[in-house]
Design an enzyme around this catalytic site. Structure first.
Site: not given
Ligand code: DX5
Ligand code: ZN
Length: 213
Positions: A6, A29, A31, A33, A62, A64, A133, A171
């Site tokens: 990630s 991956h 993320d 946000m 991903h 969010m 999640m 994740d």
């Molecule tokens: C959280 C993200 C994850 C995050 C995971 O909202 O969706 O992808 O980066 O990070 P770790 O592996 O550090 O929990």
């Molecule tokens: Zn994620």
């Protein structure tokens, strides 16, 4: 096992250099946000597009965000290979998932730890990926919530019973201590941020996660 480091856990002042260190992974991956669906901001399609030529594997995006439809074309254009949306958003998801698939991109659905797994049921036939999640989305580095294991087991049972063909991804808080249990529960993809990026030998951690059994 597919491992998806990630990018959220990388050093944002040197993303290209950090991506070089995880080229052993099959997926990256990403993320996204929006500061609304989750209380944090990360990056959007512009950054993803500029990073795309620097990683050989698949881009696992991903979203969010509260309004995933707004920028969908921009994520497709940025070079996403998989786009995952959250079941908790207010938008109708079926047209979105179909548009993603029509573009030749894997369509994924995800859910927060507090959302009932049954909320996914209307979409399981159409999706290519289910992202479980195992932390509250928004931040990396949180502790793994073991309830994710029973969700993965259930998704595997449903897949078998109905001949669905989604990959099961997990994740949040994934590390070398829980990878084996996740594999045994039925995970096909491990998303891992901090456990990979905090390691000095990132490639060794990626390989160890990949070979968890
Ligand atoms: C959280 C993200 C994850 C995050 C995971 O909202 O969706 O992808 O980066 O990070 P770790 O592996 O550090 O929990
Ligand atoms: Zn994620």
């Amino acid at each position: 096992m597919i491992v998806a480091p990630s990018l959220l856990a990388a050093n944002f002042a040197q993303l290209q250099a950090d991506i070089e260190t995880i080229q052993a992974a099959q997926w990256l991956h990403l993320d996204v946000m929006d500061g609304h669906f989750v209380p944090n901001l990360s990056f959007g399609p512009g950054v993803i597009k500029q990073l795309r030529p620097h990683f050989h594997g698949a881009f696992d995006v991903h979203l969010m965000v509260s309004n995933p439809g707004d920028l969908l074309n921009a994520y497709l254009d940025a070079g996403a290979d998989a786009i995952t949306v959250h079941v908790e958003v207010d938008e109708p998801l079926e047209p979105l998932l179909k548009a993603i698939k029509k573009a030749g991109v894997k369509a994924g659905i995800s859910l927060k730890p507090g959302t009932a797994l049954t909320a996914l049921e209307p979409y399981l036939e159409v999706v290519d990926l289910v992202l479980v999640m195992s932390v509250e989305p928004g931040f990396g580095g949180q502790a793994f919530q073991p309830e994710a294991l029973t969700r993965i087991e259930q998704l595997k049972i449903w897949r078998q019973a109905h001949a669905y063909d989604y990959l099961i991804s997990v994740d949040g808080g994934v590390d070398l201590n829980n990878a084996q249990a996740l594999k045994q529960a039925g995970a096909d993809v491990l998303v891992a941020g901090s456990t990979i990026f905090k390691a000095t030998d990132r490639q060794a951690v990626i390989e160890a996660l990949e070979h968890a059994r």
